[in-house]
Design a protein around this motif. Structure first.
Motif, PDB file in Angstrom:
ATOM      1  N   SER A 136     -20.189  37.765 -14.782  1.00 18.55           N
ATOM      2  CA  SER A 136     -19.250  37.141 -15.162  1.00 18.55           C
ATOM      3  C   SER A 136     -17.911  36.574 -14.110  1.00 18.55           C
ATOM      4  O   SER A 136     -16.796  35.918 -14.296  1.00 18.55           O
ATOM      5  CB  SER A 136     -18.509  37.823 -16.588  1.00 18.55           C
ATOM      6  N   PHE A 137     -18.251  37.151 -12.878  1.00 13.22           N
ATOM      7  CA  PHE A 137     -17.430  36.632 -11.983  1.00 13.22           C
ATOM      8  C   PHE A 137     -18.150  35.482 -11.023  1.00 13.22           C
ATOM      9  O   PHE A 137     -19.109  35.640 -10.803  1.00 13.22           O
ATOM     10  CB  PHE A 137     -16.951  37.907 -11.187  1.00 13.22           C
ATOM     11  N   PRO A 138     -17.241  34.753 -10.615  1.00 10.33           N
ATOM     12  CA  PRO A 138     -17.881  33.704  -9.684  1.00 10.33           C
ATOM     13  C   PRO A 138     -18.395  34.436  -8.197  1.00 10.33           C
ATOM     14  O   PRO A 138     -17.753  35.191  -7.754  1.00 10.33           O
ATOM     15  CB  PRO A 138     -16.686  32.586  -9.318  1.00 10.33           C
ATOM     16  N   VAL A 144     -12.467  45.029 -20.779  1.00  9.40           N
ATOM     17  CA  VAL A 144     -13.692  45.937 -20.209  1.00  9.40           C
ATOM     18  C   VAL A 144     -13.635  45.185 -18.935  1.00  9.40           C
ATOM     19  O   VAL A 144     -13.489  45.765 -17.794  1.00  9.40           O
ATOM     20  CB  VAL A 144     -14.725  46.224 -20.718  1.00  9.40           C
ATOM     21  N   GLN A 145     -13.862  44.131 -19.038  1.00 10.44           N
ATOM     22  CA  GLN A 145     -14.252  43.147 -17.618  1.00 10.44           C
ATOM     23  C   GLN A 145     -13.224  43.180 -16.703  1.00 10.44           C
ATOM     24  O   GLN A 145     -13.097  43.328 -15.527  1.00 10.44           O
ATOM     25  CB  GLN A 145     -14.676  41.653 -17.931  1.00 10.44           C
ATOM     26  N   ILE A 165     -21.296  41.961 -16.248  1.00  9.07           N
ATOM     27  CA  ILE A 165     -19.914  41.896 -16.034  1.00  9.07           C
ATOM     28  C   ILE A 165     -19.712  41.409 -14.395  1.00  9.07           C
ATOM     29  O   ILE A 165     -19.025  40.529 -14.197  1.00  9.07           O
ATOM     30  CB  ILE A 165     -19.418  43.427 -15.862  1.00  9.07           C
ATOM     31  N   LEU A 219     -16.146  34.599  -5.078  1.00  3.51           N
ATOM     32  CA  LEU A 219     -15.037  35.406  -5.468  1.00  3.51           C
ATOM     33  C   LEU A 219     -15.333  36.717  -5.071  1.00  3.51           C
ATOM     34  O   LEU A 219     -14.720  37.614  -4.043  1.00  3.51           O
ATOM     35  CB  LEU A 219     -14.426  35.250  -6.921  1.00  3.51           C
ATOM     36  N   VAL A 267     -12.906  46.626 -15.048  1.00  6.83           N
ATOM     37  CA  VAL A 267     -13.807  46.717 -14.009  1.00  6.83           C
ATOM     38  C   VAL A 267     -13.250  46.038 -12.772  1.00  6.83           C
ATOM     39  O   VAL A 267     -13.436  46.650 -11.724  1.00  6.83           O
ATOM     40  CB  VAL A 267     -14.938  46.215 -14.672  1.00  6.83           C
ATOM     41  N   ILE A 268     -12.980  44.681 -12.990  1.00  5.57           N
ATOM     42  CA  ILE A 268     -12.588  43.932 -11.687  1.00  5.57           C
ATOM     43  C   ILE A 268     -11.426  44.765 -10.764  1.00  5.57           C
ATOM     44  O   ILE A 268     -11.441  44.704  -9.585  1.00  5.57           O
ATOM     45  CB  ILE A 268     -12.554  42.354 -11.985  1.00  5.57           C
ATOM     46  N   ILE A 283     -12.432  48.686  -3.271  1.00  2.00           N
ATOM     47  CA  ILE A 283     -13.189  47.996  -2.340  1.00  2.00           C
ATOM     48  C   ILE A 283     -12.615  48.519  -0.932  1.00  2.00           C
ATOM     49  O   ILE A 283     -13.439  48.583   0.051  1.00  2.00           O
ATOM     50  CB  ILE A 283     -13.084  46.594  -2.346  1.00  2.00           C
ATOM     51  N   ILE A 335      -7.187  35.646 -10.268  1.00  2.00           N
ATOM     52  CA  ILE A 335      -8.352  34.390 -10.508  1.00  2.00           C
ATOM     53  C   ILE A 335      -9.509  34.957 -11.669  1.00  2.00           C
ATOM     54  O   ILE A 335      -9.620  34.413 -12.497  1.00  2.00           O
ATOM     55  CB  ILE A 335      -9.037  34.203  -9.297  1.00  2.00           C
ATOM     56  N   ALA A 336      -9.882  36.457 -11.296  1.00  2.00           N
ATOM     57  CA  ALA A 336     -10.693  36.896 -12.350  1.00  2.00           C
ATOM     58  C   ALA A 336     -10.179  36.866 -13.725  1.00  2.00           C
ATOM     59  O   ALA A 336     -10.662  36.604 -14.690  1.00  2.00           O
ATOM     60  CB  ALA A 336     -11.016  38.361 -12.048  1.00  2.00           C
ATOM     61  N   PHE A 340     -12.648  42.739   3.225  1.00  2.16           N
ATOM     62  CA  PHE A 340     -12.614  44.080   3.830  1.00  2.16           C
ATOM     63  C   PHE A 340     -13.675  44.621   4.628  1.00  2.16           C
ATOM     64  O   PHE A 340     -13.948  45.698   4.983  1.00  2.16           O
ATOM     65  CB  PHE A 340     -12.661  44.947   2.603  1.00  2.16           C
ATOM     66  N   GLN A 361      -5.726  41.397  -2.947  1.00  4.06           N
ATOM     67  CA  GLN A 361      -5.940  42.262  -4.350  1.00  4.06           C
ATOM     68  C   GLN A 361      -5.642  41.265  -5.530  1.00  4.06           C
ATOM     69  O   GLN A 361      -6.001  41.132  -6.660  1.00  4.06           O
ATOM     70  CB  GLN A 361      -5.617  43.624  -4.412  1.00  4.06           C
ATOM     71  N   ILE A 379      -7.196  37.995  -6.210  1.00  5.31           N
ATOM     72  CA  ILE A 379      -8.465  38.024  -6.982  1.00  5.31           C
ATOM     73  C   ILE A 379      -8.458  38.470  -8.481  1.00  5.31           C
ATOM     74  O   ILE A 379      -9.047  38.032  -9.175  1.00  5.31           O
ATOM     75  CB  ILE A 379      -9.364  39.044  -6.106  1.00  5.31           C
ATOM     76  N   LEU A 433     -12.757  47.432  -9.192  1.00  4.17           N
ATOM     77  CA  LEU A 433     -13.419  47.169  -8.152  1.00  4.17           C
ATOM     78  C   LEU A 433     -12.677  46.539  -6.915  1.00  4.17           C
ATOM     79  O   LEU A 433     -12.502  47.214  -5.878  1.00  4.17           O
ATOM     80  CB  LEU A 433     -14.432  45.859  -8.499  1.00  4.17           C
ATOM     81  N   VAL A 434     -11.441  45.814  -7.080  1.00  3.36           N
ATOM     82  CA  VAL A 434     -10.788  45.201  -6.204  1.00  3.36           C
ATOM     83  C   VAL A 434      -9.844  46.570  -5.689  1.00  3.36           C
ATOM     84  O   VAL A 434      -9.752  46.376  -4.272  1.00  3.36           O
ATOM     85  CB  VAL A 434      -9.409  44.381  -6.963  1.00  3.36           C
ATOM     86  N   PHE A 467     -10.321  33.327 -15.254  1.00  2.00           N
ATOM     87  CA  PHE A 467     -11.555  33.240 -15.524  1.00  2.00           C
ATOM     88  C   PHE A 467     -12.105  33.925 -16.576  1.00  2.00           C
ATOM     89  O   PHE A 467     -12.858  33.082 -17.569  1.00  2.00           O
ATOM     90  CB  PHE A 467     -12.538  33.763 -14.260  1.00  2.00           C
ATOM     91  N   ILE A 468     -11.864  35.106 -16.902  1.00  2.00           N
ATOM     92  CA  ILE A 468     -11.991  36.042 -18.153  1.00  2.00           C
ATOM     93  C   ILE A 468     -11.496  35.333 -19.436  1.00  2.00           C
ATOM     94  O   ILE A 468     -12.026  35.066 -20.426  1.00  2.00           O
ATOM     95  CB  ILE A 468     -11.687  37.503 -18.019  1.00  2.00           C
ATOM     96  N   LEU A 483     -14.163  38.862  -1.697  1.00  2.00           N
ATOM     97  CA  LEU A 483     -13.614  40.193  -1.706  1.00  2.00           C
ATOM     98  C   LEU A 483     -14.417  41.204  -0.708  1.00  2.00           C
ATOM     99  O   LEU A 483     -13.668  41.856   0.051  1.00  2.00           O
ATOM    100  CB  LEU A 483     -13.589  40.823  -3.211  1.00  2.00           C
TER     101      LEU A 483
END
Lengths: 275, 323, 569
Positions: free
Chosen positions: A117-119, B20-21, A114, A122, B24-25, B32, B296-297, A130, B290, B293, B28-29, B300-301, A126
């Motif tokens: 799978s992200f650049p 799921v990806q 996972i 990016l 998760v992102i 953070i 973009i994610a 922060f 947020q 991102i 995460l976002v 991408f997915i 992120l």
């Protein structure tokens, strides 16, 4: 015996020289810089090359050569520290992902997938978005970002190794987990890890300078190459060479590292060596 | 029948992975803000300004930080799922910014991948077929150069040369297609080529190595032993087999593509998602960071998902796990 | 059968370009293939037999150079012929079958399309006609469901089926010559039998001459009319099959035939091929030291290893949709091995014999059953107890290249059990003694595995297995990867060590003749079950299970060298 790697190909030899020089300058740059890289000279803004300023001056009249010589250090430090973090963390996760209880391996590798799978940039954005920028925080962030790539390489190498019978032989002899890891697995996955380390250094340099280029990496007025390119982009008309110098330095450094990495891979890959 | 249902299963599993990806992102976002050291509100208001407790409290409320973490999280997830990415610090909905810039990024990315595929794949094939000859050496060196030079350096040099010295193309900016289509595509050209060239280099390298791998397989020898023309061996059998890794490679390059757009958009002042993101990061506009991102994610997915489906269509051995 | 000479290899020499200059692979070999015959070409690994066959098709790899000679076929020299001339001959008049059938088919096209393509390359007909032809061909090569096979991708077929498809393509245009390079090496012995019969039948039916390349003298004996023997790139001799086996002329051929286990009395010392300083090859059979008397086999002594009702299942699914079902890899297996004896476990690939060896070592946990070793049930042991128990048992693997860690010196490799169980006490001295025992020079201790040949590596593996003086040695296909001459040396060594160290062997192999040679008792395994077990002679002479009979009849035998015949003496 084979000839020592660099001397078989002139390009590799040149690359090795470039990398050594860059590392040397990273050590002694501030000492050999002809001017104070932070000294502002309002009378000499955006000048072309001259005998006083060999590579000209920037928008505040600071000496570009001195800034180049000094600006190497943060980049190299971030690259080396982050690669170390990525190498240690990635190798550990990779070995666990290939050689441990299935449930554990599954979760480790799915997490790696996972993340992968992200650049990278990016994730970096992120994080720096922060967090305050600085050498330490950049190193940690970039190091963590490259852990999954390292883990992937370590995992696939480990999977190949543990499929071989000598690992099963260790089990049959009653070897403990750590003996298998350190005697059987690690020595046999070292080559791909070394190659990945080289490539990660190059990638870390690119990522750090990319962030600095966007103004989100090394904080001004301290110079770094990416940041200089980013600033110079605003003065393409007035001082075209301002963007060229740091660009050339950065490109050649990364190119040299990549050539070394390729040569190392060709040298260490047994399939290529056989022929 | 069996093959078809296997295919459905593979696609279904892949779809689940994509969800799921995304989750998760999104998580995460969201988290953070809490993971990173320091109070985000203080950071936001400027740590040196010693903001008044009232200002801090107001900001906390505006960001929803005064509520319990779990309810904040569920709210964020629920809203994001229906396309509500919250409000930017300037009061406008984040989704409006995002929808305005998303098509521009997609246009740039598509143009770049087109440039990359058109240049990279044939070059890689040519290098593999003339392996060890001069052309191979030249192309391989060029592609090493290509992957080593960051896009913003390539872009800066292209601007210097093509725009400032030769004056052929505008150096930066964006013009809406409805206002001036010619200018629109003129302004698209340089960023797309810049982004595409770097990608083409890695695509060429990996196309070359997968072609060489297929060429060394036993079945190629037995095709030749059957008296097949070399042209047919290469263009039908080898290429059809190599297409599988090549599609994967092009797919893997999408990560670099997305990374590249961040830098290229900044360099060429292309008002896409990445520019939005970088501006938001610089202004510490957290909701906007947020939102962009996550978008973009998601993009991408989605592209990755399409590549994987294409991949399993190409490979009859879809049951085998992805290498 | 006198026919006309159809393929003529004349004084052919091939060498490889290496960093150290040209390395010769084939030296001045002349051979001719007569129409309608099967010519066997025998050689061990590295003998140059495959290079010879590739040269005959004009398919040499790029780093190979022809230094002299011609390959004449249909009035042309295939070595110098223009590509378009070659192309018209290949597949049409001279075709080839390769060793690895699965890898020799294009994985992304259906088998039917590949056969149709092969036909259309050389024949003028419509696709529909070609498809009908393909169907006929598949029937002819004995595919059970040809229509389904046409629709299948190669990975959906078994190795034997893939080889049949390859053969169908090879005979599609009724060629004059078929070159078959180890066509059955990757296949099980029963499938090998079928494929050989098929080749023989096609040879009779369509009259194609076959050049059959193999390392297996038994295969040659079964099907070839004439035999050529090649060793280190030199042609040793060429004779009619019956003559060659009855009265081999060259020393190498004599030695090669003598070192086959099936040519000697069971448990005798096998003659080995030696080459003295002047390059003279001879076959030497030393007398073995006086063997200690074997204990009586039948129940008198308590077995050292007693396996009871051992079962292991795996969950497998046919495809991604199917509900997983239990596949019994090892199904209710019971075996007993008395101390200082050898139990031979024989079976085809996938029968579960390797799983069984892993179960005994508890490298895999069994589902059910008991493994009693010296009266103790291994299954009931805890982790640490099991670790300690592994001192008394050791495993010798099939692949001498894979079972040694390439990054360790011989000393570290052989001393590994000492390091693990005794903290490395007196390792140097112990290793030195072991080197003597397995017949390796002491100066080998500082070297790395890649500096040794396959047979020497297997000696290192055996030395490591003996490091802690274990009582049970499990040999899993321990000699299968070795050439027959090296295999003879290792089998001799194993027998000597059994006497010297009072070892008990569980000897696992797919090779009936090797198992017959070494075993006191034999167990035959099929689909996870033991179908027959008993004293070796009995199982061979008087097989009770149908499967044992099938296996025995599939083994290529060499007429007067039949082990059963020999034992009668």
């Amino acid at each position: 015996m084979k000839t020592f790697l660099p001397f078989r190909h002139p390009l590799v030899l040149v690359s090795l020289l470039v990398v050594t020089t860059v590392l040397g300058i990273a050590l002694v740059g501030p000492v050999i810089a002809p001017h104070d890289p932070l000294a502002i000279n309002q009378n000499a803004v955006n000048q072309a090359s001259s005998t006083q300023y060999l590579l000209g001056t920037d928008e505040f009249g600071r000496d570009i050569l001195s800034r180049l010589l000094v600006g190497i250090r943060p980049t190299i430090m971030v690259a080396v520290i982050s690669t170390l973090i990525a190498a240690v963390g990635g190798t550990a996760f990779g070995i666990i992902g290939a050689y441990s209880r299935p449930v554990m391996a599954f979760f480790v590798m799915r997490a790696v997938d996972i993340m992968l799978s992200f650049p990278a940039i990016l994730l970096a954005l992120l994080a720096v978005g922060f967090w305050r920028s600085g050498i330490a925080s950049l190193s940690v962030v970039i190091g963590i970002i490259f852990i999954p790539q390292f883990a992937r390489v370590a995992q696939s190498a480990t999977l190949q190794v543990i499929r071989q019978e000598f690992v099963e032989a260790e089990h049959a002899m009653g070897a403990r987990y750590l003996r298998v890891v350190f005697k059987a697995i690690l020595p046999n996955i070292l080559s791909p890890l070394v190659v990945q380390g080289t490539l990660t250094i190059a990638a870390a340099i690119l990522l750090e300078s990319g962030l600095s280029f966007l103004g989100l990496g090394i904080v001004p007025p301290e110079p770094s190459w990416g940041q200089m390119i980013g600033t110079a982009r605003g003065y393409l008309n007035q001082n075209p060479m301002y963007v060229v110098w740091p660009s050339v330095c950065l490109a050649f450094t990364v190119l040299a590292i990549n050539i070394l990495g390729d040569a190392l891979r060709d040298h260490l890959d047994p399939r290529l060596r056989e022929n | 029948m069996q093959t078809l249902s296997t295919f459905v299963i593979v696609v279904g599993a892949r779809l689940a992975t994509a969800l799921v990806q995304l989750w998760v992102i999104a998580t995460l976002v969201f988290s953070i803000m809490y993971i990173m050291p320091g109070d985000p509100v203080l950071l936001l208001l400027g740590p040196e300004s010693h903001p008044s407790p009232e200002a801090v409290a107001a900001m906390r409320q505006q960001l929803g930080l005064d509520q319990p973490v779990l309810s904040q999280y569920l709210k964020w997830l629920g809203n994001a799922a229906v396309g509500d990415l919250g409000k930017s610090l300037d009061g406008y909905p984040v989704i409006e910014y995002v929808t305005a810039s998303l098509p521009k990024t997609m246009e740039l990315a598509s143009a770049a991948i087109l440039v990359a595929a058109i240049m990279g794949v044939p070059v890689g094939i040519a290098a593999a077929l003339w392996r060890g000859r001069f052309l191979d050496g030249l192309l391989t060196s060029l592609s090493t150069l290509g992957i080593s030079v960051p896009v913003y350096i390539l872009g800066s040099l292209l601007i210097l040369l093509v725009s400032l010295k030769l004056g052929w193309l505008p150096s930066s900016g964006y013009t809406d297609i409805s206002r001036n289509a010619f200018l629109h595509f003129q302004k698209l050209t340089l960023p797309a080529v810049t982004l595409g060239l770097g990608l083409a280099a890695s695509i060429a390298r990996m196309t070359r190595s997968s072609m060489l791998e297929i060429l060394s397989r036993d079945f190629v020898r037995s095709l030749r032993a059957r008296g097949m023309r070399e042209r047919r061996v290469i263009w039908l059998h080898v290429l059809r087999n190599a297409a599988i890794p090549i599609v994967t490679i092009v797919g893997l390059q999408l990560g670099n593509l997305m990374g590249g757009t961040v830098l290229v958009e900044a360099l060429f002042n292309w008002p896409g998602l990445s520019t939005l993101l970088v501006t938001a990061v610089s202004n510490r506009n957290y909701p906007l960071v947020q939102g962009s991102i996550v978008t973009i994610a998601a993009l991408f997915i989605l592209i990755n998902l399409c590549v994987d489906i294409l991949y399993s269509l190409l490979d009859p051995r879809i049951r085998r796990k992805r290498a | 059968m006198p026919g006309r000479e159809i393929l003529k290899i004349d004084n052919l020499s091939v060498a490889f370009r290496t960093e150290a200059g040209l390395r010769p692979a084939v030296n001045g070999v002349s051979l001719s293939l007569v129409s309608g015959e099967i010519l066997g070409l025998v050689g061990e690994s590295g003998s140059g037999k495959t290079i010879l066959s590739l040269a005959a098709m004009g398919l040499l790899p790029q780093n190979a150079v022809v230094t002299s000679g011609r390959v004449e076929f249909a009035g042309a020299d295939l070595l110098t012929a223009r590509p378009d001339v070659l192309r018209k001959l290949r597949g049409k008049r001279i075709s080839m079958i390769f060793q690895d059938p699965m890898a020799s088919l294009d994985p992304v096209f259906r088998c039917g399309d590949q056969i149709v393509e092969a036909i259309l390359l050389h024949e003028r007909m419509t696709r529909r006609q070609a498809r009908e032809r393909a169907l006929e061909l598949l029937q002819k090569v004995g595919i059970a469901d040809p229509a389904r096979c046409l629709r299948s991708y190669p990975h959906e077929l078994s190795g034997g089926q893939c080889q049949r498809v390859m053969i169908a393509m090879a005979v599609a245009c009724k060629p004059d010559v078929i070159i078959a390079d180890e066509p059955t090496t990757a296949l099980d012995v029963t499938v090998q039998k079928q494929v050989l019969n098929l080749l023989r039948g096609l040879n009779r039916e369509i009259g194609a001459a076959i050049l059959l390349i193999t390392h297996d003298l038994g295969v040659i004996y079964e099907v070839a009319d004439r035999v050529a023997v090649i060793y280190h790139g030199d042609l040793m001799e060429e004779a009619a099959t019956a003559d060659l086996f009855a009265a081999p002329c060259s020393d190498y051929t004599k030695a090669l035939i003598a070192s086959m286990p099936s040519a000697s009395a069971p448990q005798s010392r096998l003659p080995v091929i030696t080459r003295d300083g002047s390059g003279m090859i001879s076959s030497a059979a030393e007398d073995r030291p006086a063997a200690k008397p074997k204990p009586a086999i039948n129940g008198a002594s308590e077995p050292l290893l007693h396996i009871r009702d051992l079962t292991k299942s795996y969950w497998v699914r046919e495809n991604a949709l199917a509900t997983p079902r239990a596949f019994r890899a090892v199904d209710n297996v019971s075996l007993a091995i008395p101390p200082r004896s050898t139990l031979g476990l024989v079976g085809e690939s996938g029968c579960g014999k390797s799983t069984l060896s892993r179960l005994v070592m508890r490298l895999i946990e069994p589902d059910d059953g008991a493994i009693e070793f010296d009266g103790r049930n291994l299954i009931s042991l805890g982790r640490e107890e099991m670790r300690a128990a592994r001192r008394d048992m050791a495993l010798v693997f099939q692949n001498p290249y894979g079972s040694l860690n390439p990054r360790q010196t011989v000393t570290d490799l052989v001393a590994a059990p000492i390091d693990i169980h005794q903290g490395g006490r007196d390792r140097e001295a112990a290793v030195a003694k072991l080197m003597d025992a397995v017949g390796l020079p002491r100066n080998a201790m500082k070297r790395y595995p890649h500096e040794f040949s396959g047979g020497q590596r297997q000696r290192i593996v055996i030395a490591r297995a003996l490091a802690l003086k274990p009582r049970l040695l499990i040999c899993d296909e321990a000699v299968s990867a070795l050439d027959v001459s090296v295999q003879a040396q290792v089998l001799n060594l194993l027998q000597d060590l059994q006497d010297e160290f009072d070892l008990t062997y569980l000897f696992i192999s797919h090779d009936m003749s090797v198992v017959r040679h070494v075993s006191d008792m034999i167990a035959v395994m099929q689909k996870g079950r033991i179908v027959e077990a008993g004293p070796a002679g009995e199982v061979f002479d008087n097989p009770k299970a149908e499967y044992t009979r099938t296996l025995l009849s599939a083994v290529p035998k060499i007429g007067n060298a039949d082990p059963i015949a020999l034992e009668a003496h």
